[in-house]
Design an enzyme around this catalytic site. Structure first.
Site, PDB file in Angstrom:
ATOM      1  N   PHE A 278      17.513 -16.960 -21.057  1.00 31.57           N
ATOM      2  CA  PHE A 278      19.244 -17.746 -21.008  1.00 31.57           C
ATOM      3  C   PHE A 278      19.833 -17.864 -19.668  1.00 31.57           C
ATOM      4  CE2 PHE A 278      23.862 -17.174 -21.663  1.00 31.57           C
ATOM      5  CZ  PHE A 278      23.546 -17.952 -22.446  1.00 31.57           C
ATOM      6  N   VAL A 279      20.137 -19.182 -19.543  1.00 34.63           N
ATOM      7  CA  VAL A 279      20.495 -19.537 -18.364  1.00 34.63           C
ATOM      8  C   VAL A 279      22.336 -19.561 -18.450  1.00 34.63           C
ATOM      9  CG1 VAL A 279      18.373 -20.556 -17.527  1.00 34.63           C
ATOM     10  CG2 VAL A 279      20.301 -22.025 -18.611  1.00 34.63           C
TER      11      VAL A 279
ATOM     12  N   GLY B 204      27.711 -28.378 -23.526  1.00 38.61           N
ATOM     13  CA  GLY B 204      27.204 -28.265 -22.682  1.00 38.61           C
ATOM     14  C   GLY B 204      26.433 -29.252 -21.869  1.00 38.61           C
TER      15      GLY B 204
ATOM     16  N   ASP C  27      27.478 -22.746 -20.610  1.00 38.88           N
ATOM     17  CA  ASP C  27      28.334 -20.975 -21.230  1.00 38.88           C
ATOM     18  C   ASP C  27      27.099 -19.671 -22.029  1.00 38.88           C
ATOM     19  OD1 ASP C  27      28.045 -22.385 -23.758  1.00 38.88           O
ATOM     20  OD2 ASP C  27      29.763 -21.264 -23.985  1.00 38.88           O
TER      21      ASP C  27
ATOM     22  N   ASP D 147      21.911 -30.459 -22.674  1.00 40.09           N
ATOM     23  CA  ASP D 147      21.616 -29.721 -21.571  1.00 40.09           C
ATOM     24  C   ASP D 147      20.174 -28.809 -21.516  1.00 40.09           C
ATOM     25  OD1 ASP D 147      22.191 -28.244 -23.762  1.00 40.09           O
ATOM     26  OD2 ASP D 147      24.050 -27.323 -22.882  1.00 40.09           O
TER      27      ASP D 147
ATOM     28  N   ASP E  97      15.326 -26.546 -26.745  1.00 36.02           N
ATOM     29  CA  ASP E  97      15.339 -25.367 -26.353  1.00 36.02           C
ATOM     30  C   ASP E  97      14.105 -24.981 -27.594  1.00 36.02           C
ATOM     31  OD1 ASP E  97      15.157 -21.940 -26.835  1.00 36.02           O
ATOM     32  OD2 ASP E  97      17.101 -21.896 -27.423  1.00 36.02           O
TER      33      ASP E  97
HETATM   34  P1  5GP Z   1      18.007 -25.497 -29.564  1.00 38.64           P
HETATM   35  O1  5GP Z   1      19.051 -25.861 -30.713  1.00 38.64           O
HETATM   36  O2  5GP Z   1      16.601 -26.993 -29.167  1.00 38.64           O
HETATM   37  O3  5GP Z   1      17.329 -24.323 -30.221  1.00 38.64           O
HETATM   38  O4  5GP Z   1      19.326 -25.260 -28.810  1.00 38.64           O
HETATM   39  C1  5GP Z   1      19.776 -25.950 -28.036  1.00 38.64           C
HETATM   40  C2  5GP Z   1      21.431 -25.684 -27.322  1.00 38.64           C
HETATM   41  O5  5GP Z   1      21.638 -24.297 -27.062  1.00 38.64           O
HETATM   42  C3  5GP Z   1      21.596 -26.013 -26.272  1.00 38.64           C
HETATM   43  O6  5GP Z   1      22.226 -27.616 -26.363  1.00 38.64           O
HETATM   44  C4  5GP Z   1      22.418 -25.377 -25.876  1.00 38.64           C
HETATM   45  O7  5GP Z   1      23.784 -25.678 -26.034  1.00 38.64           O
HETATM   46  C5  5GP Z   1      21.903 -24.138 -26.436  1.00 38.64           C
HETATM   47  N1  5GP Z   1      21.246 -23.380 -25.206  1.00 38.64           N
HETATM   48  C6  5GP Z   1      19.416 -23.198 -25.567  1.00 38.64           C
HETATM   49  N2  5GP Z   1      19.551 -22.307 -24.716  1.00 38.64           N
HETATM   50  C7  5GP Z   1      20.305 -21.647 -23.725  1.00 38.64           C
HETATM   51  C8  5GP Z   1      19.966 -21.088 -22.985  1.00 38.64           C
HETATM   52  O8  5GP Z   1      19.916 -20.644 -22.464  1.00 38.64           O
HETATM   53  N3  5GP Z   1      21.481 -21.321 -22.381  1.00 38.64           N
HETATM   54  C9  5GP Z   1      22.964 -21.896 -22.509  1.00 38.64           C
HETATM   55  N4  5GP Z   1      24.059 -21.202 -22.080  1.00 38.64           N
HETATM   56  N5  5GP Z   1      22.635 -22.413 -23.577  1.00 38.64           N
HETATM   57  C10 5GP Z   1      21.755 -22.695 -24.421  1.00 38.64           C
HETATM   58 MG    MG Z   2      24.359 -27.681 -26.988  1.00 38.63          MG
END
Ligand code: 5GP
Ligand code: MG
Length: 185
Positions: free
Chosen positions: A159-160, A50, A166, A106, A109
């Site tokens: 969600f982006v 990402g 992706d 990237d 979340d």
């Molecule tokens: P976390 O582990 O903090 O929940 O998520 C982090 C990872 O989830 C990011 O590195 C990314 O790859 C993916 N992710 C989280 N939110 C989004 C989103 O809105 N869009 C996309 N494409 N990937 C996301």
């Molecule tokens: Mg990621």
């Protein structure tokens, strides 16, 4: 006669952050990072896939001697919400002992990915210092305690895709950050 190729931009409902805003913010972030770290070598650990576009653009604004390492991690498995698990290599393909490290992802979340990687790198690699940069930080409660010193943009919890990010492997090549049309989810 060649047939028209179906594009992906029509699958997007809206533009959240346009290419010029990304460009300017990434340049400003690089200046901040360079000022904070000061001269001396930097080891960059970029979380794939990402952060690919973000890292490529950010690093070309850093006038520092640096090594680029990549680490493939995943917590999403094709959908739009976190799977709750982080997959990462058993043995890390680099050494960061006593190095000054910039970890790049990237999106922050749920915090699961960054907290797992941060803990792992601190414990296994013993860097001299480690700071984290993310392009996007979602405004939502974190499930895991994870933070980043450098944040491109704070965004709402939606969600982006685009600029490296992706949905089911697609849309990374969209040159801006956008919201998918719900009919495509
Ligand atoms: P976390 O582990 O903090 O929940 O998520 C982090 C990872 O989830 C990011 O590195 C990314 O790859 C993916 N992710 C989280 N939110 C989004 C989103 O809105 N869009 C996309 N494409 N990937 C996301
Ligand atoms: Mg990621």
């Amino acid at each position: 006669m060649s047939r028209p190729v179906a594009g992906v931009l029509s699958d997007l409902e809206s533009v959240l952050i346009d290419a010029e805003a990304i460009r300017q913010r990434v340049q400003a972030l690089a200046a901040e990072i360079q000022a904070d770290f000061g001269p001396g070598e930097l080891s960059v650990v970029a979380l794939m896939d990402g952060s690919l576009f973000f890292v490529a653009d950010l690093l070309r604004h850093l006038d520092l001697p640096l090594h680029l390492h990549t680490l493939t991690v995943s917590s999403y498995h094709g959908g739009t919400s976190s799977s709750g698990r982080v997959n990462m290599a058993e043995s890390l393909p680099f050494s960061l002992k006593t190095k000054r490290v910039l970890l790049i992802d990237d999106i922050l979340d749920t915090g699961l990915t960054l907290s797992s990687v941060q803990q792992r790198l601190l414990k296994d690699c013993q860097p001299e210092i480690m700071r984290t940069a993310v392009l996007l930080r979602k405004q939502r409660p974190r499930e895991q305690d994870a933070s980043a010193e450098y944040v491109g943009f704070d965004i709402a919890d939606e969600f982006v895709v685009g600029y490296g990010m992706d949905y089911q492997g697609r849309y990374r090549n969209v040159p801006y950050i956008g919201i998918l049309n719900p009919s495509k989810l």
